[in-house]
Design a protein around this motif. Structure first.
Motif, PDB file in Angstrom:
ATOM      1  N   ILE A 245       0.849  -1.210   0.000  1.00  8.71           N
ATOM      2  CA  ILE A 245       0.000   0.000   0.000  1.00  8.71           C
ATOM      3  C   ILE A 245       0.878   1.250   0.000  1.00  8.71           C
ATOM      4  O   ILE A 245       0.609   2.206  -0.724  1.00  8.71           O
ATOM      5  CB  ILE A 245      -0.947   0.005   1.221  1.00  8.71           C
ATOM      6  N   LEU A 246       1.936   1.219   0.792  1.00  7.63           N
ATOM      7  CA  LEU A 246       2.836   2.372   0.893  1.00  7.63           C
ATOM      8  C   LEU A 246       3.438   2.729  -0.463  1.00  7.63           C
ATOM      9  O   LEU A 246       3.558   3.909  -0.798  1.00  7.63           O
ATOM     10  CB  LEU A 246       3.951   2.081   1.902  1.00  7.63           C
ATOM     11  N   ILE A 247       3.791   1.732  -1.265  1.00  9.73           N
ATOM     12  CA  ILE A 247       4.401   2.055  -2.558  1.00  9.73           C
ATOM     13  C   ILE A 247       3.359   2.317  -3.647  1.00  9.73           C
ATOM     14  O   ILE A 247       3.694   2.400  -4.817  1.00  9.73           O
ATOM     15  CB  ILE A 247       5.448   1.006  -2.993  1.00  9.73           C
ATOM     16  N   HIS A 248       2.107   2.482  -3.232  1.00  6.04           N
ATOM     17  CA  HIS A 248       1.070   2.968  -4.144  1.00  6.04           C
ATOM     18  C   HIS A 248       0.895   4.487  -4.022  1.00  6.04           C
ATOM     19  O   HIS A 248       0.048   5.066  -4.680  1.00  6.04           O
ATOM     20  CB  HIS A 248      -0.273   2.277  -3.864  1.00  6.04           C
ATOM     21  N   VAL A 249       1.701   5.105  -3.170  1.00  3.44           N
ATOM     22  CA  VAL A 249       1.663   6.552  -3.004  1.00  3.44           C
ATOM     23  C   VAL A 249       1.936   7.196  -4.360  1.00  3.44           C
ATOM     24  O   VAL A 249       2.817   6.739  -5.098  1.00  3.44           O
ATOM     25  CB  VAL A 249       2.705   7.000  -1.955  1.00  3.44           C
ATOM     26  N   PRO A 250       1.190   8.249  -4.708  1.00  3.15           N
ATOM     27  CA  PRO A 250       1.423   8.898  -6.001  1.00  3.15           C
ATOM     28  C   PRO A 250       2.889   9.284  -6.202  1.00  3.15           C
ATOM     29  O   PRO A 250       3.564   9.709  -5.274  1.00  3.15           O
ATOM     30  CB  PRO A 250       0.536  10.148  -5.937  1.00  3.15           C
ATOM     31  N   PHE A 251       3.346   9.099  -7.386  1.00  4.88           N
ATOM     32  CA  PHE A 251       4.680   9.459  -7.859  1.00  4.88           C
ATOM     33  C   PHE A 251       5.788   8.511  -7.392  1.00  4.88           C
ATOM     34  O   PHE A 251       6.929   8.689  -7.787  1.00  4.88           O
ATOM     35  CB  PHE A 251       5.040  10.906  -7.512  1.00  4.88           C
ATOM     36  N   ILE A 252       5.474   7.505  -6.572  1.00  5.75           N
ATOM     37  CA  ILE A 252       6.507   6.569  -6.128  1.00  5.75           C
ATOM     38  C   ILE A 252       7.065   5.775  -7.310  1.00  5.75           C
ATOM     39  O   ILE A 252       8.205   5.336  -7.288  1.00  5.75           O
ATOM     40  CB  ILE A 252       5.998   5.635  -5.005  1.00  5.75           C
ATOM     41  N   GLU A 253       6.260   5.635  -8.369  1.00  4.01           N
ATOM     42  CA  GLU A 253       6.742   4.896  -9.538  1.00  4.01           C
ATOM     43  C   GLU A 253       7.911   5.610 -10.226  1.00  4.01           C
ATOM     44  O   GLU A 253       8.666   4.994 -10.963  1.00  4.01           O
ATOM     45  CB  GLU A 253       5.618   4.610 -10.540  1.00  4.01           C
ATOM     46  N   ARG A 254       8.060   6.901  -9.968  1.00  2.00           N
ATOM     47  CA  ARG A 254       9.198   7.638 -10.538  1.00  2.00           C
ATOM     48  C   ARG A 254      10.528   7.126  -9.980  1.00  2.00           C
ATOM     49  O   ARG A 254      11.561   7.284 -10.624  1.00  2.00           O
ATOM     50  CB  ARG A 254       9.063   9.131 -10.276  1.00  2.00           C
ATOM     51  N   ILE A 255      10.479   6.548  -8.806  1.00  3.44           N
ATOM     52  CA  ILE A 255      11.660   5.925  -8.209  1.00  3.44           C
ATOM     53  C   ILE A 255      11.615   4.419  -8.421  1.00  3.44           C
ATOM     54  O   ILE A 255      12.596   3.805  -8.823  1.00  3.44           O
ATOM     55  CB  ILE A 255      11.736   6.233  -6.692  1.00  3.44           C
ATOM     56  N   GLY A 256      10.453   3.825  -8.150  1.00  5.06           N
ATOM     57  CA  GLY A 256      10.303   2.370  -8.179  1.00  5.06           C
ATOM     58  C   GLY A 256      10.500   1.751  -9.547  1.00  5.06           C
ATOM     59  O   GLY A 256      11.178   0.729  -9.676  1.00  5.06           O
ATOM     60  N   ASN A 257       9.937   2.340 -10.565  1.00  2.00           N
ATOM     61  CA  ASN A 257      10.046   1.764 -11.904  1.00  2.00           C
ATOM     62  C   ASN A 257      11.485   1.792 -12.425  1.00  2.00           C
ATOM     63  O   ASN A 257      11.990   0.766 -12.876  1.00  2.00           O
ATOM     64  CB  ASN A 257       9.081   2.450 -12.870  1.00  2.00           C
ATOM     65  N   PRO A 258      12.187   2.927 -12.365  1.00  2.00           N
ATOM     66  CA  PRO A 258      13.583   2.915 -12.817  1.00  2.00           C
ATOM     67  C   PRO A 258      14.467   1.964 -11.987  1.00  2.00           C
ATOM     68  O   PRO A 258      15.354   1.311 -12.531  1.00  2.00           O
ATOM     69  CB  PRO A 258      14.047   4.367 -12.650  1.00  2.00           C
TER      70      PRO A 258
END
Length: 124
Positions: free
Chosen positions: A87-100
């Motif tokens: 749930i925590l890594i569903h925070v908006p914009f976290i994919e900018r770090i998580g995906n790369p």
């Protein structure tokens, strides 16, 4: 119906991900299918072989496909022990770090797994 996770059975990192996930999947929500087996079957979704080998792919019971970081994030929510982190890594914009970060690890998995990748599959 379970969530289907497609993994590369020749990749040490993929095998380890499956092993750990199976330990965390106390409720039996995920079915792991090797992409090699999936490619042989007549399946609802057709993926390019190269894409399947680059990133983890999951198919939800509602037939939605997630791959890479988004697949891992989705899996973490399914497991009781990792639910809150998921749930925590569903925070908006976290994919900018998580995906790369996911792509970096996936692309360089042969460097991380030199000892465990004797068959050369991690260099693909």
């Amino acid at each position: 119906m379970k969530t289907i996770a497609l993994y590369d059975q020749t990749c040490s990192l993929c095998q380890e991900t499956k092993r750990i996930s199976n330990k965390l999947d106390w409720l039996g929500k995920v079915e792991w299918i090797s992409l090699q087996e999936y490619e042989k079957e007549q399946s609802l979704f057709v993926f390019r072989n190269e894409d399947l080998r680059k990133e983890l792919h999951i198919i939800t019971p509602s037939k939605k496909v997630y791959k890479g970081f988004y697949a891992v994030r989705r899996l973490l929510v399914l497991f009781p022990a990792t639910f809150f982190f998921g749930i925590l890594i569903h925070v908006p914009f976290i994919e900018r770090i998580g995906n790369p970060l996911y792509l970096l690890v996936a692309k360089n998995r042969h460097k991380f797994l030199r000892k465990n990748c004797g068959n050369g599959s991690c260099t693909r």
